[in-house]
Design a protein around this motif. Sequence first.
Motif, PDB file in Angstrom:
ATOM      1  N   VAL A  49       0.837  -1.211   0.000  1.00 53.63           N
ATOM      2  CA  VAL A  49       0.000   0.000   0.000  1.00 53.63           C
ATOM      3  C   VAL A  49       0.870   1.259   0.000  1.00 53.63           C
ATOM      4  CG1 VAL A  49      -1.811   1.265   1.198  1.00 53.63           C
ATOM      5  CG2 VAL A  49      -1.810  -1.249   1.237  1.00 53.63           C
ATOM      6  N   VAL A  50       0.587   2.136  -0.955  1.00 55.03           N
ATOM      7  CA  VAL A  50       1.257   3.427  -1.051  1.00 55.03           C
ATOM      8  C   VAL A  50       0.186   4.523  -0.974  1.00 55.03           C
ATOM      9  CG1 VAL A  50       2.720   4.945  -2.439  1.00 55.03           C
ATOM     10  CG2 VAL A  50       3.091   2.457  -2.476  1.00 55.03           C
ATOM     11  N   VAL A  51       0.328   5.417  -0.013  1.00 57.60           N
ATOM     12  CA  VAL A  51      -0.636   6.515   0.167  1.00 57.60           C
ATOM     13  C   VAL A  51       0.124   7.832   0.099  1.00 57.60           C
ATOM     14  CG1 VAL A  51      -2.475   7.480   1.578  1.00 57.60           C
ATOM     15  CG2 VAL A  51      -1.988   5.020   1.686  1.00 57.60           C
ATOM     16  N   PRO A  52       0.138   8.490  -1.064  1.00 58.83           N
ATOM     17  CA  PRO A  52       0.829   9.784  -1.147  1.00 58.83           C
ATOM     18  C   PRO A  52      -0.058  10.920  -0.684  1.00 58.83           C
ATOM     19  CG  PRO A  52       0.024   9.129  -3.303  1.00 58.83           C
ATOM     20  CD  PRO A  52      -0.396   8.044  -2.354  1.00 58.83           C
ATOM     21  N   SER A  53       0.560  11.993  -0.239  1.00 62.33           N
ATOM     22  CA  SER A  53      -0.143  13.256  -0.025  1.00 62.33           C
ATOM     23  C   SER A  53      -0.106  14.027  -1.336  1.00 62.33           C
ATOM     24  CB  SER A  53       0.524  14.077   1.077  1.00 62.33           C
ATOM     25  OG  SER A  53       0.405  13.449   2.333  1.00 62.33           O
ATOM     26  N   LEU A  54      -1.256  14.476  -1.802  1.00 62.40           N
ATOM     27  CA  LEU A  54      -1.282  15.261  -3.026  1.00 62.40           C
ATOM     28  C   LEU A  54      -0.385  16.494  -2.870  1.00 62.40           C
ATOM     29  CD1 LEU A  54      -5.099  15.259  -3.905  1.00 62.40           C
ATOM     30  CD2 LEU A  54      -3.309  13.863  -4.940  1.00 62.40           C
ATOM     31  N   PRO A  55       0.260  16.954  -3.940  1.00 62.63           N
ATOM     32  CA  PRO A  55       1.068  18.170  -3.848  1.00 62.63           C
ATOM     33  C   PRO A  55       0.264  19.324  -3.251  1.00 62.63           C
ATOM     34  CG  PRO A  55       1.473  17.081  -5.936  1.00 62.63           C
ATOM     35  CD  PRO A  55       0.335  16.330  -5.280  1.00 62.63           C
ATOM     36  N   GLY A  56       0.857  19.989  -2.257  1.00 62.91           N
ATOM     37  CA  GLY A  56       0.186  21.085  -1.585  1.00 62.91           C
ATOM     38  C   GLY A  56      -0.619  20.669  -0.374  1.00 62.91           C
ATOM     39  N   PHE A  57      -0.689  19.367  -0.106  1.00 59.70           N
ATOM     40  CA  PHE A  57      -1.426  18.857   1.042  1.00 59.70           C
ATOM     41  C   PHE A  57      -0.449  18.362   2.104  1.00 59.70           C
ATOM     42  CE2 PHE A  57      -4.682  19.011  -2.061  1.00 59.70           C
ATOM     43  CZ  PHE A  57      -5.921  18.866  -1.451  1.00 59.70           C
ATOM     44  N   SER A 110       3.440  17.266   1.600  1.00 58.10           N
ATOM     45  CA  SER A 110       3.930  17.416   0.223  1.00 58.10           C
ATOM     46  C   SER A 110       3.993  18.904  -0.112  1.00 58.10           C
ATOM     47  CB  SER A 110       3.005  16.699  -0.769  1.00 58.10           C
ATOM     48  OG  SER A 110       3.143  15.296  -0.665  1.00 58.10           O
ATOM     49  N   SER A 111       5.074  19.309  -0.759  1.00 56.22           N
ATOM     50  CA  SER A 111       5.275  20.742  -0.992  1.00 56.22           C
ATOM     51  C   SER A 111       4.279  21.304  -2.001  1.00 56.22           C
ATOM     52  CB  SER A 111       6.702  20.991  -1.480  1.00 56.22           C
ATOM     53  OG  SER A 111       6.922  20.351  -2.727  1.00 56.22           O
ATOM     54  N   PRO A 112       3.977  22.606  -1.917  1.00 59.83           N
ATOM     55  CA  PRO A 112       3.077  23.232  -2.890  1.00 59.83           C
ATOM     56  C   PRO A 112       3.673  23.155  -4.289  1.00 59.83           C
ATOM     57  CG  PRO A 112       3.350  24.627  -0.964  1.00 59.83           C
ATOM     58  CD  PRO A 112       4.375  23.534  -0.851  1.00 59.83           C
TER      59      PRO A 112
END
Length: 424
Positions: free
Chosen positions: A160-168, A171-173
């Motif tokens: 399982v891979v759960v990334p944070s969307l960019p800006g969230f 994760s950097s803006p």
Amino acid sequence: MVPWFYASLLQLWIVLASATAANTQQPLHAVKPFRIDLSAGVPHMYDLLRRSHLPAKEGYPGIGSTAGIDLSVLKSLKKEWLDDFDWQHEEKELNRFHHFTTSIENITLHFIHERSSDPHAIPILLNHGWPGSFTEFIPVINDLTKVSETSNGKPISFHVVVPSLPGFTFSSPPPANWTLEDTARIQHTLMTKILGYETFATHGTDYGSGPSYTLYKNYSDTVRAAHFSFVPFLPYLPEQLAAANITLNTTLEKDEQANALVWRTAGNAYFSVQATKPNTIGLALHDNPLGQLAWMGEKFISWSDPRQGTPPSVLTHTDILRSVSLFYLTKSFVSSVYTYYQNPTTFSPTYPDPGTLPTDLGPMLFSAFKYNVGYWPPQLLEKIGNLVYYKNHDFGGHFAGVDNPPALIEDLREIGTYWNGTAL
């Protein structure tokens, strides 16, 4: 020590160094373990909360939540935040998972990566939306890594891979012209070039359905299955359903369509604000934890099953406070709402001509939940992909990972029934 020992030791070091280099496939994309530590900002957050004031009573009694978040609910949430909520405990619980960061195209990308002990596990990328974050998948991660069975008895588990969307959150803006298609591209890099998965599946909800659908459609050679609980296409209005000869036969379907229509006609003012004036709302609430609680907390409450907090739902006030705290403490509220401004047409009113879709699309699965803010009958989903599985649930809402975790887990496992990729 004798010279031959030094020579042997040197030879061993060379062998180990060579092996390490051979197993490192991403020299340009270093992966760094990451640990959440936001404690420095907590005193300021609580100081602002204590000094904030709410009206003693509703200016217009009797309106309840029809005009937004109910004043009594907001007061209760504020009191719980100050008196009962323990950020240190929440941070400790989040740090039980393996967090990492990496840099792709000058974006610092945060992600959780939990591997199954099963060597045949299917890699899967889970994409959250707004006002959610990676935390909306916390209740499903561990169960997905465990070996279980599909409905037809096939063994199934996931890396399982759960990334944070960019800006969230962490994760950097992204830059000003960043789109969800760009997010899909760097997520593909993450999965294939950095984590080394030759094929993988994906799941998407809310704005996370945008990059997940792009992965499914544009990278069909590696993304061999997709599951959605939301898709980046506007649901049909009643007159559009009638014109398309789509009939809703069950009470559940009619209820879902009614819920979606309420959101479409009276529940999306926030969308217009964030898609056109993200700076106004973003800067107004940037250093305002109570304001962020009102703005985001209302969505968690109104978009979820009204039975929230009763099994199978695990969505409680603590979950809402944890999510809002995370946005406030990472100072990511402004950049998160910019996603709407950068992608105002993500939810397209036009469905693709099936003839324009790739012919090698993998299987597509969909889970509908009664209180979601969008409803898509199977006939619409067949327009956008190779729909092989459709399950309708009479419990749950927009945040399936906390609204009805067992149902989401069960439906995601059905990917194994149709999987034709090569899991590592």
